[in-house]
Scaffold this motif. Sequence first.
Motif, PDB file in Angstrom:
ATOM      1  N   VAL A   3       0.856  -1.182   0.000  1.00 20.02           N
ATOM      2  CA  VAL A   3       0.000   0.000   0.000  1.00 20.02           C
ATOM      3  C   VAL A   3       0.892   1.232   0.000  1.00 20.02           C
ATOM      4  CG1 VAL A   3      -1.733   1.318   1.264  1.00 20.02           C
ATOM      5  CG2 VAL A   3      -1.845  -1.166   1.251  1.00 20.02           C
ATOM      6  N   SER A   4       0.575   2.164  -0.878  1.00 24.06           N
ATOM      7  CA  SER A   4       1.286   3.440  -0.934  1.00 24.06           C
ATOM      8  C   SER A   4       0.271   4.529  -1.234  1.00 24.06           C
ATOM      9  CB  SER A   4       2.374   3.409  -2.007  1.00 24.06           C
ATOM     10  OG  SER A   4       3.027   4.658  -2.070  1.00 24.06           O
ATOM     11  N   GLY A   5       0.013   5.364  -0.231  1.00 21.38           N
ATOM     12  CA  GLY A   5      -0.980   6.409  -0.418  1.00 21.38           C
ATOM     13  C   GLY A   5      -2.349   5.805  -0.664  1.00 21.38           C
ATOM     14  N   VAL A   9      -2.135  -2.940  -3.672  1.00 21.35           N
ATOM     15  CA  VAL A   9      -2.140  -4.113  -4.555  1.00 21.35           C
ATOM     16  C   VAL A   9      -1.726  -5.341  -3.741  1.00 21.35           C
ATOM     17  CG1 VAL A   9      -1.672  -2.852  -6.692  1.00 21.35           C
ATOM     18  CG2 VAL A   9       0.224  -3.695  -5.325  1.00 21.35           C
ATOM     19  N   SER A  10      -2.158  -6.513  -4.195  1.00 23.53           N
ATOM     20  CA  SER A  10      -1.742  -7.752  -3.549  1.00 23.53           C
ATOM     21  C   SER A  10      -1.741  -8.889  -4.564  1.00 23.53           C
ATOM     22  CB  SER A  10      -2.661  -8.097  -2.374  1.00 23.53           C
ATOM     23  OG  SER A  10      -3.950  -8.416  -2.828  1.00 23.53           O
ATOM     24  N   PHE A  11      -0.930  -9.898  -4.277  1.00 29.00           N
ATOM     25  CA  PHE A  11      -0.889 -11.121  -5.072  1.00 29.00           C
ATOM     26  C   PHE A  11      -0.947 -12.286  -4.101  1.00 29.00           C
ATOM     27  CE2 PHE A  11       1.338 -14.708  -6.969  1.00 29.00           C
ATOM     28  CZ  PHE A  11       0.611 -14.854  -8.131  1.00 29.00           C
ATOM     29  N   ASP A  12      -1.815 -13.252  -4.379  1.00 28.73           N
ATOM     30  CA  ASP A  12      -1.974 -14.419  -3.515  1.00 28.73           C
ATOM     31  C   ASP A  12      -1.862 -15.691  -4.344  1.00 28.73           C
ATOM     32  OD1 ASP A  12      -2.703 -13.031  -1.029  1.00 28.73           O
ATOM     33  OD2 ASP A  12      -4.503 -12.472  -2.139  1.00 28.73           O
ATOM     34  N   TYR A  13      -1.257 -16.716  -3.735  1.00 27.05           N
ATOM     35  CA  TYR A  13      -1.169 -18.043  -4.338  1.00 27.05           C
ATOM     36  C   TYR A  13      -1.568 -19.054  -3.279  1.00 27.05           C
ATOM     37  CZ  TYR A  13       0.878 -22.401  -5.959  1.00 27.05           C
ATOM     38  OH  TYR A  13       1.062 -23.704  -6.314  1.00 27.05           O
ATOM     39  N   PHE A  28      -4.717 -11.681  -8.216  1.00 29.37           N
ATOM     40  CA  PHE A  28      -4.126 -10.348  -8.171  1.00 29.37           C
ATOM     41  C   PHE A  28      -5.252  -9.369  -7.870  1.00 29.37           C
ATOM     42  CE2 PHE A  28      -3.017  -6.317 -10.174  1.00 29.37           C
ATOM     43  CZ  PHE A  28      -1.820  -6.047  -9.519  1.00 29.37           C
ATOM     44  N   ALA A  29      -5.091  -8.564  -6.830  1.00 34.48           N
ATOM     45  CA  ALA A  29      -6.145  -7.632  -6.425  1.00 34.48           C
ATOM     46  C   ALA A  29      -5.567  -6.234  -6.255  1.00 34.48           C
ATOM     47  CB  ALA A  29      -6.789  -8.087  -5.117  1.00 34.48           C
ATOM     48  N   GLY A  30      -6.424  -5.244  -6.424  1.00 32.56           N
ATOM     49  CA  GLY A  30      -6.004  -3.868  -6.242  1.00 32.56           C
ATOM     50  C   GLY A  30      -7.138  -3.015  -5.709  1.00 32.56           C
ATOM     51  N   LYS A  31      -6.768  -1.897  -5.100  1.00 33.46           N
ATOM     52  CA  LYS A  31      -7.778  -0.953  -4.628  1.00 33.46           C
ATOM     53  C   LYS A  31      -7.240   0.456  -4.780  1.00 33.46           C
ATOM     54  CE  LYS A  31      -6.773  -0.189   0.225  1.00 33.46           C
ATOM     55  NZ  LYS A  31      -7.352  -0.057   1.535  1.00 33.46           N
ATOM     56  N   TYR A  32      -8.176   1.379  -4.922  1.00 35.41           N
ATOM     57  CA  TYR A  32      -7.834   2.787  -5.012  1.00 35.41           C
ATOM     58  C   TYR A  32      -8.810   3.562  -4.133  1.00 35.41           C
ATOM     59  CZ  TYR A  32      -6.809   7.413  -6.781  1.00 35.41           C
ATOM     60  OH  TYR A  32      -6.449   8.725  -6.863  1.00 35.41           O
ATOM     61  N   ASN A  33      -8.274   4.330  -3.199  1.00 30.85           N
ATOM     62  CA  ASN A  33      -9.108   5.099  -2.291  1.00 30.85           C
ATOM     63  C   ASN A  33      -9.603   6.354  -2.986  1.00 30.85           C
ATOM     64  OD1 ASN A  33      -9.113   7.404   0.035  1.00 30.85           O
ATOM     65  ND2 ASN A  33      -9.937   5.450   0.739  1.00 30.85           N
ATOM     66  N   MET A  43     -10.311  -7.437  -8.810  1.00 33.62           N
ATOM     67  CA  MET A  43      -9.541  -8.656  -8.653  1.00 33.62           C
ATOM     68  C   MET A  43      -9.605  -9.484  -9.927  1.00 33.62           C
ATOM     69  SD  MET A  43      -9.777 -12.223  -7.978  1.00 33.62           S
ATOM     70  CE  MET A  43     -11.415 -12.556  -7.430  1.00 33.62           C
ATOM     71  N   VAL A  44      -8.484 -10.115 -10.257  1.00 32.86           N
ATOM     72  CA  VAL A  44      -8.394 -11.088 -11.345  1.00 32.86           C
ATOM     73  C   VAL A  44      -7.788 -12.348 -10.752  1.00 32.86           C
ATOM     74  CG1 VAL A  44      -7.331 -11.660 -13.563  1.00 32.86           C
ATOM     75  CG2 VAL A  44      -8.078  -9.322 -13.106  1.00 32.86           C
ATOM     76  N   GLY A  45      -8.437 -13.491 -10.970  1.00 34.52           N
ATOM     77  CA  GLY A  45      -7.939 -14.737 -10.407  1.00 34.52           C
ATOM     78  C   GLY A  45      -8.088 -15.901 -11.363  1.00 34.52           C
ATOM     79  N   TYR A  46      -7.318 -16.955 -11.090  1.00 36.07           N
ATOM     80  CA  TYR A  46      -7.357 -18.182 -11.890  1.00 36.07           C
ATOM     81  C   TYR A  46      -7.256 -19.367 -10.940  1.00 36.07           C
ATOM     82  CZ  TYR A  46      -5.974 -21.883 -15.077  1.00 36.07           C
ATOM     83  OH  TYR A  46      -5.923 -23.061 -15.780  1.00 36.07           O
ATOM     84  N   GLY A  47      -8.014 -20.421 -11.196  1.00 37.77           N
ATOM     85  CA  GLY A  47      -7.972 -21.600 -10.353  1.00 37.77           C
ATOM     86  C   GLY A  47      -8.029 -22.885 -11.159  1.00 37.77           C
ATOM     87  N   GLU A  48      -7.404 -23.932 -10.606  1.00 36.91           N
ATOM     88  CA  GLU A  48      -7.415 -25.270 -11.202  1.00 36.91           C
ATOM     89  C   GLU A  48      -7.741 -26.290 -10.119  1.00 36.91           C
ATOM     90  OE1 GLU A  48      -3.957 -25.232 -14.582  1.00 36.91           O
ATOM     91  OE2 GLU A  48      -3.419 -25.900 -12.588  1.00 36.91           O
ATOM     92  N   PHE A  49      -8.524 -27.301 -10.473  1.00 35.12           N
ATOM     93  CA  PHE A  49      -8.844 -28.393  -9.563  1.00 35.12           C
ATOM     94  C   PHE A  49      -8.764 -29.698 -10.333  1.00 35.12           C
ATOM     95  CE2 PHE A  49     -11.922 -31.483  -8.008  1.00 35.12           C
ATOM     96  CZ  PHE A  49     -11.480 -31.644  -6.705  1.00 35.12           C
ATOM     97  N   GLU A  50      -8.159 -30.713  -9.721  1.00 35.24           N
ATOM     98  CA  GLU A  50      -8.046 -32.030 -10.348  1.00 35.24           C
ATOM     99  C   GLU A  50      -8.112 -33.090  -9.263  1.00 35.24           C
ATOM    100  OE1 GLU A  50      -5.131 -34.274 -13.554  1.00 35.24           O
ATOM    101  OE2 GLU A  50      -4.506 -32.414 -12.638  1.00 35.24           O
ATOM    102  N   ASN A  51      -8.734 -34.245  -9.578  1.00 38.42           N
ATOM    103  CA  ASN A  51      -8.742 -35.350  -8.620  1.00 38.42           C
ATOM    104  C   ASN A  51      -8.525 -36.676  -9.328  1.00 38.42           C
ATOM    105  OD1 ASN A  51     -11.214 -36.165  -9.676  1.00 38.42           O
ATOM    106  ND2 ASN A  51     -12.408 -35.286  -8.013  1.00 38.42           N
ATOM    107  N   ASN A  52      -8.462 -37.750  -8.557  1.00 39.36           N
ATOM    108  CA  ASN A  52      -8.192 -39.090  -9.099  1.00 39.36           C
ATOM    109  C   ASN A  52      -9.319 -39.634  -9.964  1.00 39.36           C
ATOM    110  OD1 ASN A  52      -5.671 -39.288  -7.962  1.00 39.36           O
ATOM    111  ND2 ASN A  52      -6.356 -40.388  -6.156  1.00 39.36           N
TER     112      ASN A  52
END
Length: 70
Positions: A3-5, A9-13, A28-33, A43-52
């Motif tokens: 955060v600056s002023g 922004v943030s990135f999560d895995y 990836f997420a962001g905010k503006y005051n 926010m923009v995100g991507y996910g994957e799921f797989e099983n047996n």
Amino acid sequence: SYVSGPIGVSFDYFSSQTKGDTMDTFQFAGKYNLGAGVDLIGMVGYGEFENNYRNYNDGWVVTSGLALTF
């Protein structure tokens, strides 16, 4: 996250593996005051799921909005 002023922004895995299931997500997420108690967020995100059982799902998500605090 960073955060600056008025900008933040943030990135999560996230990765999870259990008996036969695997899941990975990225975000990836962001905010503006805009002013006192009003933030523009997105926010923009991507996910994957797989099983047996040969199930495989993946996808993108995009969101935006306002966060109001008072």
